[in-house]
Design an enzyme around this catalytic site. Structure first.
Site, PDB file in Angstrom:
ATOM      1  N   TYR A 198      48.023  46.357  33.862  1.00  0.00           N
ATOM      2  CA  TYR A 198      47.061  45.762  34.799  1.00  0.00           C
ATOM      3  C   TYR A 198      47.587  45.850  36.223  1.00  0.00           C
ATOM      4  O   TYR A 198      46.867  46.257  37.144  1.00  0.00           O
ATOM      5  CB  TYR A 198      46.789  44.310  34.396  1.00  0.00           C
ATOM      6  N   GLU A 245      37.465  35.720  36.872  1.00  0.00           N
ATOM      7  CA  GLU A 245      38.310  34.812  37.669  1.00  0.00           C
ATOM      8  C   GLU A 245      37.874  33.360  37.444  1.00  0.00           C
ATOM      9  O   GLU A 245      38.717  32.464  37.375  1.00  0.00           O
ATOM     10  CB  GLU A 245      38.258  35.169  39.153  1.00  0.00           C
ATOM     11  N   TRP A 289      46.186  34.129  33.365  1.00  0.00           N
ATOM     12  CA  TRP A 289      45.390  35.351  33.464  1.00  0.00           C
ATOM     13  C   TRP A 289      45.548  36.204  32.205  1.00  0.00           C
ATOM     14  O   TRP A 289      44.609  36.875  31.787  1.00  0.00           O
ATOM     15  CB  TRP A 289      45.759  36.144  34.719  1.00  0.00           C
TER      16      TRP A 289
END
Length: 193
Positions: free
Chosen positions: A27, A49, A57
């Protein structure tokens, strides 16, 4: 850990947060901080988000394909047409985060955005990108803000237009992830020019 860029097993300097899992390395190296354009693509990032709020995350990243399947690849027009039955399906879907408020916001936001002109979300979000020369590259993680004047203004503008679940911290995470700001550390190989 000082928060400065550190070398991974391959010897490449990266932001320290990127080295805890292979998912993060990919990522970090391939997506985070690279410009994202297009209403549907930005809607997806905005939703993810929001779902991340209060969570790690990595939890969202590892369920991203589940989110895409559950939310029609985040195509605004399709999600805007979701029914109460779809909402109940989402609340029972183990492939996503089953948070009622976040699911309701995702559906409500799609309905709002479906009324906007094509490109309007992209234009609005990118209008809050700060001048890259105005801030030096962060040397350590301590130099990376959680909120900025721009993210606060973006949050306010989105809320004023009816978008939910987008506070200044979420707006800044969106700005980082979508390349509006470059918060790769100064010595990070992914920083680029």
């Amino acid at each position: 850990m000082s928060g400065a860029a550190i070398a991974g097993p391959d010897g490449v300097l990266r932001c320290p947060w990127a080295l805890s899992t292979e998912d993060y390395v990919a990522y970090h190296d391939e997506e985070w901080g690279r410009p994202v354009h297009g209403d549907d693509a930005l809607y997806e990032r905005l939703c993810l988000e929001a779902f991340q709020s209060g969570l790690s995350w990595i939890t969202i990243l590892r369920r991203r394909e589940g989110f895409r399947a559950a939310f029609a690849d985040f195509r605004i027009a399709k999600v805007a047409a979701f029914t109460d039955a779809d909402q109940e399906r989402l609340l029972a879907d183990p492939g996503i985060i089953r948070n009622r408020a976040k699911i309701e916001a995702t559906l409500a936001n799609a309905r709002v955005l479906a009324e906007w002109a094509p490109g309007e979300l992209d234009e609005l979000i990118w209008s809050y990108a700060p001048d890259g020369a105005s801030r030096p590259a962060p040397a350590t993680l301590a130099d990376v803000p959680a909120v900025t004047e721009e993210s606060t203004a973006l949050s306010r503008a989105l809320k004023k237009r009816g978008i939910r679940f987008v506070g200044p911290t979420t707006a800044y995470a969106l700005m980082q992830a979508c390349g509006l700001v470059n918060d790769h550390l100064a010595d990070c190989a992914a920083r680029g020019d």
